[in-house]
Design a protein around this motif. Sequence first.
Motif, PDB file in Angstrom:
ATOM      1  N   LEU A   1       0.837  -1.204   0.000  1.00  0.00           N
ATOM      2  CA  LEU A   1       0.000   0.000   0.000  1.00  0.00           C
ATOM      3  C   LEU A   1       0.875   1.258   0.000  1.00  0.00           C
ATOM      4  N   ILE A   2       1.930   1.244   0.785  1.00  0.00           N
ATOM      5  CA  ILE A   2       2.830   2.402   0.813  1.00  0.00           C
ATOM      6  C   ILE A   2       3.514   2.580  -0.542  1.00  0.00           C
TER       7      ILE A   2
ATOM      8  N   SER B   1      11.478   5.459   2.758  1.00  0.00           N
ATOM      9  CA  SER B   1      10.449   5.827   1.783  1.00  0.00           C
ATOM     10  C   SER B   1      10.430   7.335   1.534  1.00  0.00           C
ATOM     11  N   PRO B   2      10.209   7.734   0.271  1.00  0.00           N
ATOM     12  CA  PRO B   2      10.117   9.168  -0.029  1.00  0.00           C
ATOM     13  C   PRO B   2       8.840   9.815   0.503  1.00  0.00           C
ATOM     14  N   VAL B   3       7.906   9.008   1.021  1.00  0.00           N
ATOM     15  CA  VAL B   3       6.647   9.579   1.514  1.00  0.00           C
ATOM     16  C   VAL B   3       6.548   9.473   3.039  1.00  0.00           C
ATOM     17  N   THR B   4       7.697   9.362   3.698  1.00  0.00           N
ATOM     18  CA  THR B   4       7.700   9.197   5.155  1.00  0.00           C
ATOM     19  C   THR B   4       6.885  10.271   5.861  1.00  0.00           C
TER      20      THR B   4
ATOM     21  N   VAL C   1       9.886  -4.916   9.723  1.00  0.00           N
ATOM     22  CA  VAL C   1      10.102  -4.823   8.273  1.00  0.00           C
ATOM     23  C   VAL C   1       9.370  -3.602   7.715  1.00  0.00           C
ATOM     24  N   VAL C   2       8.165  -3.390   8.198  1.00  0.00           N
ATOM     25  CA  VAL C   2       7.377  -2.240   7.755  1.00  0.00           C
ATOM     26  C   VAL C   2       8.045  -0.946   8.188  1.00  0.00           C
ATOM     27  N   TYR C   3       8.479  -0.873   9.446  1.00  0.00           N
ATOM     28  CA  TYR C   3       9.086   0.357   9.949  1.00  0.00           C
ATOM     29  C   TYR C   3      10.417   0.647   9.269  1.00  0.00           C
ATOM     30  N   ASP C   4      11.169  -0.392   8.973  1.00  0.00           N
ATOM     31  CA  ASP C   4      12.439  -0.182   8.264  1.00  0.00           C
ATOM     32  C   ASP C   4      12.189   0.358   6.861  1.00  0.00           C
ATOM     33  N   TYR C   5      11.138  -0.141   6.217  1.00  0.00           N
ATOM     34  CA  TYR C   5      10.833   0.347   4.873  1.00  0.00           C
ATOM     35  C   TYR C   5      10.462   1.830   4.912  1.00  0.00           C
TER      36      TYR C   5
ATOM     37  N   GLU D   1       3.455   5.771  -3.112  1.00  0.00           N
ATOM     38  CA  GLU D   1       4.642   6.392  -3.684  1.00  0.00           C
ATOM     39  C   GLU D   1       4.504   6.604  -5.194  1.00  0.00           C
ATOM     40  N   LEU D   2       3.694   5.773  -5.855  1.00  0.00           N
ATOM     41  CA  LEU D   2       3.517   5.868  -7.305  1.00  0.00           C
ATOM     42  C   LEU D   2       2.556   6.966  -7.729  1.00  0.00           C
ATOM     43  N   LEU D   3       1.820   7.525  -6.787  1.00  0.00           N
ATOM     44  CA  LEU D   3       0.883   8.581  -7.153  1.00  0.00           C
ATOM     45  C   LEU D   3       1.644   9.782  -7.708  1.00  0.00           C
ATOM     46  N   PRO D   4       1.021  10.546  -8.616  1.00  0.00           N
ATOM     47  CA  PRO D   4       1.658  11.781  -9.079  1.00  0.00           C
ATOM     48  C   PRO D   4       2.035  12.662  -7.889  1.00  0.00           C
ATOM     49  N   GLU D   5       3.166  13.298  -7.987  1.00  0.00           N
ATOM     50  CA  GLU D   5       3.686  14.043  -6.839  1.00  0.00           C
ATOM     51  C   GLU D   5       2.708  15.087  -6.317  1.00  0.00           C
ATOM     52  N   GLU D   6       2.012  15.777  -7.244  1.00  0.00           N
ATOM     53  CA  GLU D   6       1.077  16.818  -6.804  1.00  0.00           C
ATOM     54  C   GLU D   6      -0.122  16.213  -6.067  1.00  0.00           C
ATOM     55  N   MET D   7      -0.513  14.991  -6.430  1.00  0.00           N
ATOM     56  CA  MET D   7      -1.611  14.316  -5.717  1.00  0.00           C
ATOM     57  C   MET D   7      -1.119  13.800  -4.358  1.00  0.00           C
TER      58      MET D   7
END
Length: 389
Positions: free
Chosen positions: A214-215, A251-254, A243-247, A219-225
């Motif tokens: 899901l995360i 992530s660029p959407v932290t 594992v989830v927390y390490d990812y 991340e794949l959504l258009p940046e403006e969205m």
Amino acid sequence: MKKVFVSALAFDEGKSGLADYTVSVVREFAKDNQVDLLIYPSDAEIFPFKSENIRFRLVPEWLKPPFLSCVWHLWFLPIVLHAKRYEAILFPAGHRRVVSHFPPQSVITFHDLTPYYVPQRYNRRRMFYFKYVIPHYLLRAPVIMAISENTKNDLIRHYNLPPERITVNYNGYNPEILKTDITETELRAKFKIERPYLFYNARIEHPVKNHIHLIRAFELLPEEMRAQYDLVFCGQDSSGCEVVYDYIKESPVTENIHFLGEVRPPWLGALYKYALIYFFPSLHEGFGIPLLEAMAAGLPVVCSNRSALPEIGGDAVVTFDPEVHADIAVKIISVLNNPELRERMSQRGKQRAKAFSWSNHVERIMALAAERKRRQLGYSSKERTILQP
């Protein structure tokens, strides 16, 4: 007043969906019946409600380790259980606790066969118990109750159970958890949520609850969205959570992600109330009660196309392949960009949720137990007549 027996030896200290199920059915039973609840002392202390209609039958705490608990439940419970006292006997954890001999009025609830789909969830010893011990004794159960058609089909496929032995009885949900007087401003201030948010309520367990896909889709959504929305998760830490927390750390959407931990009413009701969309990306679910809660709250639901979720959601949900994050992203975009679709999903969801209730579930259990008990007594009477000289 009728007497009912419920085993709660797989209560998980109140920290699982199975515990929630046990609490829900006991609460409903206790409205009109006397309930004897088999439970460990430590779990009795934290059981979330008390009633004059509930009597705790305590099992020594030293029997709580899983191996001892399984053995005692399997072999010794049938010996100490005075079955004739009860109109119904419920074993709510068929995938965890069975007995060697079932009284005729027994009903055993089977929730899911997730280990067949996510095998890394169990170690080898536990998997052996699940694959070979459980089905061996399950065949002896008078009434096997699956909480969805999906679970029934899995029992037929993996345990080779005859279809006619399995009855489907859908779970309910508790509308009370959705009631809240908390304002959106209060909610956002407490949890520091600034943007409209997309919500997922599940324990943080990897891989079965599938947070990472899901995360990745987000991340794949258009940046403006992406910049307009937050992802909000609530639920206790469970196996694989690290594992989830390490990812998330990489992530660029932290900054858009909020892990709130376990959230109880009325704050949980507020999280449902003010969310924009509800997600359920799980790899496997026997039912999925949070899906009902979200629909009842009027949330558009976007969920996995696997296991019981499409069955429970019906035409009120939009589905995706939970292991293809590009597909998840496409569905997110389609729902976010279509307010009319969201409103239609909301209305359909509220209507569909009305078909599910714990009162219906418990009434069905009582009817199944009564019918089986009548049949057993009828057979015994007939046999005695035949054997008489």
